[in-house]
Enzyme design. Structure first.
Site, PDB file in Angstrom:
ATOM      1  N   PRO A 236     -64.371  -2.232 -15.878  1.00 33.24           N
ATOM      2  CA  PRO A 236     -65.397  -1.856 -14.903  1.00 33.24           C
ATOM      3  C   PRO A 236     -66.251  -0.712 -15.434  1.00 33.24           C
ATOM      4  CG  PRO A 236     -63.222  -2.024 -13.875  1.00 33.24           C
ATOM      5  CD  PRO A 236     -63.007  -2.091 -15.346  1.00 33.24           C
ATOM      6  N   GLY A 238     -67.748   2.836 -16.077  1.00 30.83           N
ATOM      7  CA  GLY A 238     -67.226   4.192 -15.979  1.00 30.83           C
ATOM      8  C   GLY A 238     -65.793   4.377 -16.400  1.00 30.83           C
ATOM      9  N   THR A 239     -65.185   3.376 -17.022  1.00 33.81           N
ATOM     10  CA  THR A 239     -63.778   3.483 -17.409  1.00 33.81           C
ATOM     11  C   THR A 239     -63.586   4.037 -18.822  1.00 33.81           C
ATOM     12  OG1 THR A 239     -63.870   1.130 -17.993  1.00 33.81           O
ATOM     13  CG2 THR A 239     -62.949   1.703 -15.843  1.00 33.81           C
ATOM     14  N   GLY A 240     -64.659   4.341 -19.534  1.00 39.61           N
ATOM     15  CA  GLY A 240     -64.522   5.011 -20.824  1.00 39.61           C
ATOM     16  C   GLY A 240     -64.608   4.114 -22.034  1.00 39.61           C
ATOM     17  N   GLU A 458     -64.979   5.263  17.248  1.00 40.18           N
ATOM     18  CA  GLU A 458     -64.118   5.734  16.170  1.00 40.18           C
ATOM     19  C   GLU A 458     -62.711   6.064  16.675  1.00 40.18           C
ATOM     20  OE1 GLU A 458     -65.236   5.218  13.377  1.00 40.18           O
ATOM     21  OE2 GLU A 458     -67.361   5.049  13.866  1.00 40.18           O
ATOM     22  N   HIS A 461     -60.758   2.794  16.651  1.00 39.35           N
ATOM     23  CA  HIS A 461     -60.247   2.478  15.313  1.00 39.35           C
ATOM     24  C   HIS A 461     -58.990   3.291  15.001  1.00 39.35           C
ATOM     25  CE1 HIS A 461     -63.414  -0.152  14.010  1.00 39.35           C
ATOM     26  NE2 HIS A 461     -64.368   0.772  14.106  1.00 39.35           N
ATOM     27  N   ASP A 534     -68.081  -3.822  11.199  1.00 41.33           N
ATOM     28  CA  ASP A 534     -66.664  -4.163  11.390  1.00 41.33           C
ATOM     29  C   ASP A 534     -66.479  -5.673  11.490  1.00 41.33           C
ATOM     30  OD1 ASP A 534     -66.192  -1.448  11.475  1.00 41.33           O
ATOM     31  OD2 ASP A 534     -66.465  -1.350  13.645  1.00 41.33           O
TER      32      ASP A 534
END
Length: 670
Positions: A236, A238-240, A458, A461, A534
């Site tokens: 993915p 940004g994983t280096g 909220e 939830h 939702d």
């Protein structure tokens, strides 16, 4: 033996430096070549300027004889006389005289020119007519030429400077289209090693033999071993991947050629293929070395696309790349590294054995890897003693290395804005929430009625999540808009890394998603559009249960809608869902049944917890933000494991689709 290897490496480095310091320009700096078009235009402008000068100087000039000049002088028509020496006796007289135009009433002036032999009689005549003779330099036309051409030359010089500068920056000189844009980094300039790469132990282990080969190729040749010709770094964003490629070069201490896949493709057909050949030719001269192609999917996409025909330039570039990589058995010491986050779109010929024959996966780091990455980036900032990176690593599941670096930087920025000398734990937690869910938008004006609806939404939830044992634990509840949430959000984080989900997990998740809508129905006897997100997430989860995970007794353990290709690849473009309309209707009914049951379950929970619902909603209206500890204290709920508080640390919940467990999910009110 080690000393001899070091000497060879140093000699190789010195040779590379000499090559770079010699007259041959580096790969990314094309040689200075004359711009033919600019020279041609310069000559044209100079010629036009000279023509203009001579045209202006000879404009409307009457040429006289000496007798004509003397007669006009006696008549008093000559106004000015300027003499230019031609020889010792002969001079060129120029000036203005009066004349009467044909049919004109008022006299006009005109320029004259005459060659005369100056004598005492002519000087006496000029004196009698009271006309003074002025002497001017012989080469006056040179000054006129300079003053006329100087502005033109300045403009041309400025345009040439700007044009040549842009051509050098772009590397697109008249003879530089086919030259490689790969930048060569010498071993001395590459300071990154494996110590700077954290959270990718398996990937580093797989690449160590590449490093060993580059350090000592003879050891492998004596055993008859063949090193992989190329490696594909997948994972993915940004994983280096790029960082690992730099670390391999830093460990091996060999020249490192780096280029992006998009640098090969141009509007001119054949340029990309020429650049590929030039890049490999340069790499062979500096072997052993590394070639790193970042974002190789820009040039290595599958050639079997069925939409809109082929792409000649990209396909020719890919063909040239395949040929150069396949011919490596005769050119040893050049290893190809490529990086992409879309391995599914690459051409199969690119990843077959003999080319990029090793696929190295760099996945999102686990809890141990996240802590190591945080420790690497935390060295660059000042942290207070209360900072516990273990808690931050548990609270950042699914974060990539780039996300964690951004988190540390955001914490430092927050501390600096508050004039702190050190970043504290509260700064790191706020940075985590900001990176994950976005920044709070307190400036948004919300009516009191909407705030009340949001608070109950909220709270619904939160209460359903507390009463569902398999639901993802609540981390924080807010009625302040944050990130993509227009009104409020219920943020959830699991307590540990999770890689599979059970049917009960999904059912509890859907029930929590329905909690907001059920709270609105129970308190206001009305429904709003705030539950749209939702409902969308619940439908996606339910569809995954029915169509992908076989969690429906009615539909059985069958996968429905098994298309695995992306639409832009052009494969099976006319293919429809592999089930009948009747089966599709049954799927829709089953999805509706799952969501309806979850809705009824959430409504039943909230009816029993109506008093707690009122209490939590009223408190949210006052505080606006509450974490799980405050909520449990308010509702008198005891934590079953006091040594491990339910503070949201661990692997985060599912994304919008139940196919991954990478991204956090927050039940939002929009």
């Amino acid at each position: 033996m080690p000393k001899e290897k070091e000497k060879k490496t140093e000699e190789k480095t010195e040779d590379v430096k000499k090559t770079s310091d010699s007259g041959t320009p580096p790969l990314n700096q094309p040689g200075k070549r004359p711009q033919i078009a600019v020279v041609v235009w310069l000559l044209i402008f100079v010629g036009m300027g000279i023509l203009f000068v001579f045209t202006q100087t000879r404009k409307e000039i009457t040429v006289w004889t000496q007798s004509k000049f003397e007669s006009e002088l006696r008549e008093g028509n000559v106004q000015t006389v300027e003499s230019t020496p031609l020889t010792e006796k002969v001079q060129l007289l120029e000036g203005k005289y009066k004349y009467t135009p044909e049919g004109g009433e008022e006299p006009a002036t005109r320029n004259y020119q005459v060659k005369v032999e100056l004598t005492d009689r002519l000087d006496q005549l000029l004196s009698d007519c009271k006309v003074e003779r002025a002497t001017k330099p012989k080469s006056q036309w040179i000054g006129i030429l300079i003053t006329t051409l100087l502005p033109i030359l300045i403009i041309i010089g400025v345009l040439y400077f700007l044009f040549s500068r842009q051509m050098k920056i772009a590397g697109r000189g008249a003879m530089q289209f086919g030259k490689s844009r790969a930048r060569m980094l010498l071993p001395d300039t590459q300071k990154i090693t494996f110590n700077d790469v954290a959270g990718a132990e398996e990937a580093k282990e797989e690449t160590r033999e590449l490093v060993d080969y580059l350090k000592d190729p003879l050891k492998f040749k004596m055993l008859g071993a063949k090193i992989p010709k190329g490696a594909l770094l997948m994972g993915p964003p940004g994983t280096g991947k790029t960082l690992l490629a730099k670390a391999i070069s830093g460990e091996a201490k060999v020249p490192f050629f780096t280029i992006s896949g998009s640098d090969f493709v141009e509007m001119f057909v054949g340029v990309g293929a020429s650049r590929v050949r030039d890049m490999f030719e340069q790499a062979k001269q500096h072997a052993p070395c590394l070639i790193f192609i970042d974002e190789i999917d820009a040039v290595g996409r599958s050639r079997f696309s069925g939409i809109g025909g082929g792409h000649d330039e990209r396909e020719q570039t890919l063909n040239a790349l395949l040929v150069e990589m396949d011919g490596m058995e005769t050119q040893e010491g050049v290893i190809i590294l490529a990086a992409t986050n879309r391995p599914d779109v690459l051409d199969p010929a690119l990843t077959r054995p003999g080319r990029l024959d090793r696929q190295i996966m760099l996945d999102l780091p686990d809890i141990k890897g996240r802590k190591e990455i945080l420790e690497v980036h935390a060295k660059n900032i000042k942290l207070s003693d209360d900072v516990d990176l273990d808690i931050i690593s548990r609270g950042t599941p699914g974060f990539s290395g780039a996300d964690l670096a951004n988190l540390i930087n955001e914490a430092a920025l927050l501390a600096a804005r508050q004039d702190k000398k050190e970043a504290e734990m509260v700064d790191l937690e706020e940075a985590r929430d900001k990176v994950r869910w976005g920044r709070e938008r307190k400036s948004r004006k919300i009516s009191e009625e909407e705030r009340r609806i949001t608070a109950y939404h909220e709270a619904g939830h939160t209460l359903v999540a507390l009463r569902c044992p398999k639901a993802t634990p609540v981390h924080k509840v807010t009625i302040i808009p944050r990130g993509m949430a227009y009104l409020g959000a219920t943020m959830s984080l699991p307590q540990e890394d999770r890689y599979i989900r059970s049917m009960t997990d999904f059912l509890d998740e859907i029930a929590v998603l329905m909690g907001g809508r059920c709270a609105e129905e129970l308190v206001f006897k009305e429904i709003t559009s705030g539950a749209s997100s939702d409902i969308q997430q619940a439908t996606t989860v339910a569809r995954g249960m029915v169509c992908s995970f076989g969690m429906s007794s009615r539909m059985g353990t069958v996968q429905y809608g098994s298309r695995g290709e992306h639409i832009y690849l052009g494969r099976d473009i006319t293919k429809t869902d592999d089930y009948s309309e009747e089966t599709g209707r049954e799927i829709d009914l089953e999805i509706k049944r799952i969501i309806d049951e979850a809705h009824s379950r959430a409504a039943a929970i909230l009816k029993k917890e109506k008093a707690n619902l009122e209490t939590l909603a009223d408190t949210l209206l006052k505080k606006e933000v509450m974490d799980i500890k405050e909520i449990k204290k308010l509702l008198n709920i005891e934590d079953p494991d006091p040594e491990r508080p339910n503070d949201g640390q661990g692997k985060q919940n599912l994304e919008d689709t139940p196919k991954t467990a990478k991204k956090p999910r927050a039940s939002t009110c929009k």
